[in-house]
Design an enzyme around this catalytic site. Structure first.
Site, mmCIF file in Angstrom:
data_model
loop_
_atom_site.group_PDB
_atom_site.id
_atom_site.type_symbol
_atom_site.label_atom_id
_atom_site.label_comp_id
_atom_site.label_asym_id
_atom_site.label_seq_id
_atom_site.Cartn_x
_atom_site.Cartn_y
_atom_site.Cartn_z
ATOM 1 N N LYS A 197 0.891 -1.139 -0.039
ATOM 2 C CA LYS A 197 -0.018 0.104 0.069
ATOM 3 C C LYS A 197 0.830 1.095 -0.008
ATOM 4 O O LYS A 197 1.709 1.307 0.859
ATOM 5 C CB LYS A 197 -0.909 0.180 1.109
ATOM 6 C CG LYS A 197 -1.887 1.136 1.278
ATOM 7 C CD LYS A 197 -2.775 1.149 2.430
ATOM 8 C CE LYS A 197 -3.683 2.233 2.655
ATOM 9 N NZ LYS A 197 -4.469 2.403 3.522
ATOM 10 N N LYS A 249 -2.415 -1.577 -3.858
ATOM 11 C CA LYS A 249 -3.085 -0.332 -3.956
ATOM 12 C C LYS A 249 -2.220 1.062 -3.858
ATOM 13 O O LYS A 249 -1.116 0.974 -3.060
ATOM 14 C CB LYS A 249 -3.944 -0.287 -2.249
ATOM 15 C CG LYS A 249 -4.698 0.906 -2.125
ATOM 16 C CD LYS A 249 -5.501 0.784 -1.004
ATOM 17 C CE LYS A 249 -6.141 1.649 -0.452
ATOM 18 N NZ LYS A 249 -6.767 1.508 0.803
#
Ligand code: PBG
Length: 324
Positions: A197, A249
């Site tokens: 992330k 992400k």
């Protein structure tokens, strides 16, 4: 003039042949709808930077989950927006806290039809907006946060989450959540690890969606956008710690990472088509600068083509409706 020996265009001559040879496709089961459920609302509240997305009331969230199930979506990912926040994010552990009651509502509405996932992170619940608790010098305290994540995972499993999504990028978070779930008897609750992330400007609209209190940034825990190899290290650690699925992400600017992660591990790979990606397409379409539906379908397809088995997207219900 010699004829071309190879004519790849032959396989593009008709819709039927293009459909026959398409390498990837998008099915409703691949899609997960992220949803925001807010405490104390009497009706759904629009999020201005994400046209078409709302903060749900408990009632409207139940209806949206039922609709998602009817559309054949793979799952929903729930975020809670509490009225009160504090330094340790205690609302995240409270069985009556907004996220935990929303999980219970969703599990009841979904039955066995789709997977109920929950964001496992403190940022919506802390008054400083960080994903973990702070030490006496104001730094995010990794290990003190882990202890809370373990309890948060158990609270979510107890509420009925089928899959928890640790998203705070603390070192060791997957292992700690797995151990806590197992110790509490939740051996069947799975973990969707936000493994890679990045610290991204494209989370901007999300911060409005969850009424974020964050000042500053998350650069000491989320990854530097310059790094792809580091993502592979993060992913391998999460798999070793027991992640059932791993996630990358954001998605659109990180399709190289999605592809490398898909090549690296055997567990299912998810990618999160985030708020800023949504907002960019919606804003350009609103101005008439792009064909909205084609841009949406191409976005989701591209993430699948890069190697994502599962795509979290705010367009999940719309795309599923179009596929029918
Ligand atoms: C953290 C979290 C974030 C998102 C999902 N989980 C935001 C952040 O790290 O600031 C972003 C999702 C999006 O932008 O759509 N709990």
């Amino acid at each position: 003039m010699a004829f071309p020996a190879h004519r790849p265009r032959r396989l593009r001559t008709s819709p039927a042949v293009r459909r026959l040879v398409a390498e990837v496709s998008v099915e409703p089961r691949h899609l997960v709808l992220p949803m925001f459920v807010a405490e104390g609302l009497s009706e759904p509240r629009p999020i201005s930077s994400m046209p078409g997305v709302v903060q749900h009331t408990r009632e409207s969230a139940k209806a949206a989950v039922a609709e998602a199930a009817a559309l054949g979506l793979g799952g929903v990912m729930l975020f809670g927006v509490p009225l009160r926040k504090d330094a340790t994010g205690s609302g995240a552990l409270d069985p009556d806290g907004i996220l935990n009651v929303a999980i219970a509502d969703a599990a009841a509405a979904a039955g066995d039809a789709l997977v109920v996932m929950s964001d496992l992170c403190l940022d919506e619940f802390t008054d400083h907006g960080h994903c973990g608790v702070l030490d006496d010098r104001g730094r995010v305290d990794n290990d003190a946060t882990l202890e809370i994540y373990g309890r948060m995972g158990v609270a979510q499993a107890e509420a009925g989450a089928h899959m928890v999504g640790p998203s705070g990028m603390m070192d060791g978070q997957v292992g700690v959540v797995r151990a806590a779930l197992d110790a509490a008897g939740h051996t069947d609750t799975s973990i969707l690890a936000y493994a890679a992330k990045y610290s991204s400007a494209f989370y901007g609209p999300f911060r409005e969606a969850v009424d974020s209190s964050l000042q500053g940034d998350r650069k000491t825990y989320q990854q530097d956008p310059a790094n792809a190899r580091e993502a592979l290290r993060e992913v391998l650690l999460d798999v070793e710690e027991g992640a059932d699925l791993v996630m990358v992400k954001p998605a659109m600017g990180y399709l190289d990472v999605v592809q490398r992660v898909r090549d690296l591990v055997d567990v299912p790979v998810a990618a999160y088509n985030i708020s800023g990606e949504y907002a960019m397409v919606e804003a350009a379409a609103e101005r008439g600068w792009i064909d909205r539906e084609r841009a949406i379908d191409e976005t989701v397809l591209s993430i699948r083509r890069a190697g994502a088995d599962v795509v979290l997207t705010y367009w999940a219900a719309e795309v599923a409706r179009r596929l029918r």
